[in-house]
Design a protein around this motif. Structure first.
Motif, PDB file in Angstrom:
ATOM      1  N   ARG A 307       0.722  -1.212  -0.319  1.00  0.00           N
ATOM      2  CA  ARG A 307      -0.092   0.117  -0.378  1.00  0.00           C
ATOM      3  C   ARG A 307       1.248   1.461  -0.042  1.00  0.00           C
ATOM      4  O   ARG A 307       0.670   2.371  -0.394  1.00  0.00           O
ATOM      5  CB  ARG A 307      -0.701   0.245   1.711  1.00  0.00           C
ATOM      6  CG  ARG A 307      -2.134  -0.882   0.985  1.00  0.00           C
ATOM      7  CD  ARG A 307      -3.177  -1.386   2.427  1.00  0.00           C
ATOM      8  NE  ARG A 307      -3.326  -2.279   2.351  1.00  0.00           N
ATOM      9  CZ  ARG A 307      -4.155  -2.401   3.715  1.00  0.00           C
ATOM     10  NH1 ARG A 307      -3.676  -2.225   4.741  1.00  0.00           N
ATOM     11  NH2 ARG A 307      -4.296  -3.472   3.585  1.00  0.00           N
ATOM     12  N   ALA A 327      -3.238  -9.281  -5.398  1.00  0.00           N
ATOM     13  CA  ALA A 327      -4.573  -9.216  -3.703  1.00  0.00           C
ATOM     14  C   ALA A 327      -4.565  -7.727  -3.718  1.00  0.00           C
ATOM     15  O   ALA A 327      -5.234  -7.123  -3.872  1.00  0.00           O
ATOM     16  CB  ALA A 327      -4.333 -10.460  -3.010  1.00  0.00           C
ATOM     17  N   GLU A 328      -3.078  -7.031  -3.111  1.00  0.00           N
ATOM     18  CA  GLU A 328      -3.133  -5.988  -2.363  1.00  0.00           C
ATOM     19  C   GLU A 328      -3.820  -5.430  -3.679  1.00  0.00           C
ATOM     20  O   GLU A 328      -3.918  -3.411  -3.210  1.00  0.00           O
ATOM     21  CB  GLU A 328      -1.826  -5.572  -1.706  1.00  0.00           C
ATOM     22  CG  GLU A 328      -1.558  -6.476  -0.446  1.00  0.00           C
ATOM     23  CD  GLU A 328      -2.982  -6.582   0.646  1.00  0.00           C
ATOM     24  OE1 GLU A 328      -3.241  -5.620   0.619  1.00  0.00           O
ATOM     25  OE2 GLU A 328      -3.632  -7.758   1.011  1.00  0.00           O
ATOM     26  N   ASP A 330      -5.374  -5.085  -5.866  1.00  0.00           N
ATOM     27  CA  ASP A 330      -6.660  -4.770  -5.849  1.00  0.00           C
ATOM     28  C   ASP A 330      -7.113  -4.329  -5.928  1.00  0.00           C
ATOM     29  O   ASP A 330      -8.308  -4.063  -5.045  1.00  0.00           O
ATOM     30  CB  ASP A 330      -7.388  -6.197  -6.572  1.00  0.00           C
ATOM     31  CG  ASP A 330      -6.593  -6.925  -7.844  1.00  0.00           C
ATOM     32  OD1 ASP A 330      -6.182  -6.627  -8.889  1.00  0.00           O
ATOM     33  OD2 ASP A 330      -6.728  -8.194  -8.206  1.00  0.00           O
ATOM     34  N   ARG A 331      -7.190  -4.490  -4.229  1.00  0.00           N
ATOM     35  CA  ARG A 331      -7.933  -3.943  -3.239  1.00  0.00           C
ATOM     36  C   ARG A 331      -7.685  -2.083  -3.060  1.00  0.00           C
ATOM     37  O   ARG A 331      -8.795  -1.550  -2.773  1.00  0.00           O
ATOM     38  CB  ARG A 331      -7.187  -4.485  -1.738  1.00  0.00           C
ATOM     39  CG  ARG A 331      -7.952  -6.067  -1.525  1.00  0.00           C
ATOM     40  CD  ARG A 331      -7.711  -6.132   0.284  1.00  0.00           C
ATOM     41  NE  ARG A 331      -7.691  -8.070   0.334  1.00  0.00           N
ATOM     42  CZ  ARG A 331      -7.147  -8.355   0.462  1.00  0.00           C
ATOM     43  NH1 ARG A 331      -5.641  -8.339   0.272  1.00  0.00           N
ATOM     44  NH2 ARG A 331      -7.126  -9.912   0.620  1.00  0.00           N
ATOM     45  N   TRP A 332      -6.275  -1.862  -3.529  1.00  0.00           N
ATOM     46  CA  TRP A 332      -6.400  -0.676  -3.474  1.00  0.00           C
ATOM     47  C   TRP A 332      -6.684   0.384  -4.717  1.00  0.00           C
ATOM     48  O   TRP A 332      -7.494   1.408  -4.592  1.00  0.00           O
ATOM     49  CB  TRP A 332      -4.270  -0.883  -3.568  1.00  0.00           C
ATOM     50  CG  TRP A 332      -4.135   0.931  -3.534  1.00  0.00           C
ATOM     51  CD1 TRP A 332      -3.423   1.793  -2.726  1.00  0.00           C
ATOM     52  CD2 TRP A 332      -3.672   1.414  -5.058  1.00  0.00           C
ATOM     53  NE1 TRP A 332      -3.004   2.784  -3.189  1.00  0.00           N
ATOM     54  CE2 TRP A 332      -3.163   2.716  -4.329  1.00  0.00           C
ATOM     55  CE3 TRP A 332      -3.746   1.377  -6.253  1.00  0.00           C
ATOM     56  CZ2 TRP A 332      -2.319   3.616  -5.198  1.00  0.00           C
ATOM     57  CZ3 TRP A 332      -3.103   2.537  -7.097  1.00  0.00           C
ATOM     58  CH2 TRP A 332      -2.708   3.659  -7.048  1.00  0.00           C
ATOM     59  N   GLY A 334     -10.047  -1.377  -5.849  1.00  0.00           N
ATOM     60  CA  GLY A 334     -11.095  -1.241  -5.020  1.00  0.00           C
ATOM     61  C   GLY A 334     -10.787   0.244  -4.393  1.00  0.00           C
ATOM     62  O   GLY A 334     -12.365   0.458  -5.027  1.00  0.00           O
ATOM     63  N   SER A 335     -10.339   0.241  -3.132  1.00  0.00           N
ATOM     64  CA  SER A 335     -10.208   1.394  -2.643  1.00  0.00           C
ATOM     65  C   SER A 335     -10.781   2.687  -3.481  1.00  0.00           C
ATOM     66  O   SER A 335     -11.757   3.858  -2.637  1.00  0.00           O
ATOM     67  CB  SER A 335      -9.478   1.311  -1.587  1.00  0.00           C
ATOM     68  OG  SER A 335      -8.464   1.457  -2.125  1.00  0.00           O
TER      69      SER A 335
END
Length: 347
Positions: A307, A327-328, A330-332, A334-335
């Motif tokens: 991040r 995974a990280e 895609d989360r970043w 998405g956020s």
């Protein structure tokens, strides 16, 4: 698709603007499988990595072998191959003496009995179980990635790192020529496999990109180029981006100061360069002190480091654990998209 014997363009893969950070499987997925093996590359691709990074060194008969270094005793079973016992030697490479068995002294036929071995067996003992993986050439890897892309409907690419270019040129194995030969042999597959080329030697990058249209990455192992006035601008004259150590992007904490961004990404972007960060790993020993939890070889809070780098604006990360990186990422992403929609809704 045409490769030219004189300077001229060739397009391999997409040159469209990037909208989110790329994840590059560093030597495949060596956090889970032996580096530079078919299993490691496949795991990286199946985890959703955008690219796989093979390091390239030559064989005596001019093939490009996927190995991090040309001395083979750390990452293969060469010591146990009876036919090669008398091939052990000492040579100086980039100013440093090395003793062992070297790829440039052995033909592809002589290398055939070798099997890949885990570089760090004490750190990654789970990777010592599979011992039957043969060594791969770049030809093998292009075919592997092309087959994956056909089967999965993906566009996984290759980030090709050319190692010790000056040394190999001095012994009659110029990596730029060997790379062009490999691309010619695999020309029919190249449209399905986007590629970048990476090296710490600017001369070999210039020679490659004068002959084939591949995005080039200047590998920087220190801050010397970054501190030099005009250094980044000079690199931008022949490269699309720089590949830099992660701690040059987010500075480690010191006695009186916390972790902080260095401003390198903004400077590089102003110079027209993308920034690729290396190398991210999940094990505590490779994480910043603040993100560790448990024993040295256990995994810590790797997500926090991803991040940080994504927030700093990097264009790509090299990771030994591309499943975590994807995974990280895609989360970043998405956020940020969720945050953008919320702002739009509030406005």
């Amino acid at each position: 698709m045409i490769l030219h014997d004189h300077p001229g363009p060739m397009t391999t893969g997409s040159r469209h603007p990037q909208t989110f950070p790329l994840v590059i499987g560093h030597r495949g997925a060596p956090g889970h499988a032996v580096e530079h093996s078919a299993r490691s590359y496949t795991m990286a691709m199946e985890s959703g990595a955008d690219m796989v990074e093979p390091d390239l060194v030559p064989t005596a008969d001019g093939h490009l072998l996927c190995r991090h270094e040309n001395e083979l005793s750390r990452t293969t079973n060469v010591k146990k191959v009876a036919e090669l016992r008398n091939r052990r030697t000492t040579k100086v490479i980039d100013g440093k003496p090395h003793t062992g068995w070297f790829s440039e002294d052995l033909t592809l036929t002589e290398l055939a009995p070798l099997r890949a071995r885990e570089r760090m067996p004490l750190v990654r003992p789970q990777n010592t179980v599979a011992t039957d993986e043969p060594l791969l050439t770049l030809d093998d890897t292009i075919r592997l990635v092309a087959a994956h892309n056909r089967s999965w409907g993906t566009r996984v690419g290759l980030c090709l790192e050319l190692k010790h270019a000056a040394h190999f040129a001095s012994v009659g194995l110029p990596l730029d020529e060997l790379l062009l030969d490999t691309l010619r042999r695999n020309e029919s597959l190249l449209p399905s496999v986007p590629m970048h080329v990476e090296a710490d030697n600017p001369d070999v990058l210039r020679r490659v990109t004068s002959r084939v249209d591949l995005p080039a990455l200047q590998l920087l192992t220190s801050s010397a180029h970054l501190l030099r006035i005009g250094g980044l601008e000079k690199i931008s004259s022949y490269a699309r981006g720089v590949a830099v150590r992660k701690d040059l992007i987010v500075r480690p904490s010191a006695a009186r100061s916390p972790r902080r961004e260095s401003g390198l990404v903004d400077r590089a972007h102003r110079a027209g360069l993308e920034v690729f960060a290396w190398t991210l790993r999940n094990e505590n020993r490779y994480l910043p002190v603040e993100f560790r939890m448990g024993a040295e070889n256990e995994t810590g809070f790797a997500a926090l480091e991803y991040r940080e780098l994504f927030d700093a604006g990097v264009d790509a990360v090299f990771s030994d654990h591309p499943d975590t990186a994807v995974a990280e990422r895609d989360r970043w992403v998405g956020s940020r998209l969720t945050g953008t929609r919320r702002v739009a809704a509030i406005g």
